[in-house]
Design an enzyme around this catalytic site. Sequence first.
Site, PDB file in Angstrom:
ATOM      1  N   GLY A   1     -16.624  -0.913  -3.699  1.00 12.14           N
ATOM      2  CA  GLY A   1     -15.925   0.203  -4.316  1.00 12.14           C
ATOM      3  C   GLY A   1     -16.724   1.484  -4.352  1.00 12.14           C
TER       4      GLY A   1
ATOM      5  N   TYR B   1       0.828  -1.204   0.000  1.00 11.42           N
ATOM      6  CA  TYR B   1       0.000   0.000   0.000  1.00 11.42           C
ATOM      7  C   TYR B   1       0.868   1.261   0.000  1.00 11.42           C
ATOM      8  CZ  TYR B   1      -4.017  -2.950   1.338  1.00 11.42           C
ATOM      9  OH  TYR B   1      -5.007  -3.902   1.385  1.00 11.42           O
TER      10      TYR B   1
END
Length: 321
Positions: free
Chosen positions: A215, A53
């Site tokens: 999402g 990340y």
Amino acid sequence: MQYRTLGRTALKVSRLALGTMNFGPRTGSAEAFAIMDQAVDQGINLFDTANQYGGALGVGTTETILGDWLASNRDKRERLVLATKVHEPMSDDINDRGLSARHIQMACEASLRRLGVDHIDLYQMHHIDRLAPPEEIWQAMDRLIAQGKITYVGSSNFPGWKIAQLNERARAQGRLGLVSEQSLYNLVERRAEMEVIPACEAYGLGLIVWSPLAGGLLAGPPAGGEGRRSAAGVQAAAQALGAKLQAYHDLCAGTGRDPGEVALAWLLAQPAVTSAIIGPRTGDQLTSAMRAEATPLSPETLAALDQIFPPCGPAPEAYAW
């Protein structure tokens, strides 16, 4: 905050897990620190991250931000179940990725340095590596456990057959094996019900869910043209699911609750789900998620959601007699 044991272990984790993927690329350090403070204050004890990340800021950025926060909150470290992941490419080096024993060892050492801790509570394989034999994976994980650098091993984005394969190898050697699976699962994407969830139930794995709002599809129309809901791909998916999403929004309006809260509350009502990962960009988003955890949906609302987004059912019944 409610808690559940993580699979067949005695470890207790919060029903909501704090996902940190936004920290760095979309949420600056100061706001990330405030969100983590708020999460701990609200009883969230499972913090999830990954070594990759960081987005445009570079791999490892998110772990570094989390490590900086931990450095100034040493009293909170022992209250947290700290989870990170290994597998994704960390550089252009051909061996700086995957699940070779060498990479697992090196990646764990690097995560420990960025996080500024001496051990990781839950070390998760971010994806399957079709080249890595189970024996090699367990050799590396056993060494890290023996060294006190990790405590539990989990998987992420694994199919049911891979969960079974790795746990059968572990069982044959008297190991604990995988204790959790982190999987994509939400009202729009329910295929985990076919084989992943049955595998978790059969082998005693806790199910940690990512993308509970699909999402942003299940969070309602975008406000102000910002966030993932404004992305072209999400907008295209919203158009394809137009009728279902409209029925969903109408149902949410009838309950008087925000669509994002309803989607998250639905997940927490699923018996197989141990914890759902929320990835708030702001403190307000974290507050909304906490409302979903605190207020269950009625049986009537759950049944209505199944009518809009039908369950997949277990395999093979989902596609054969």
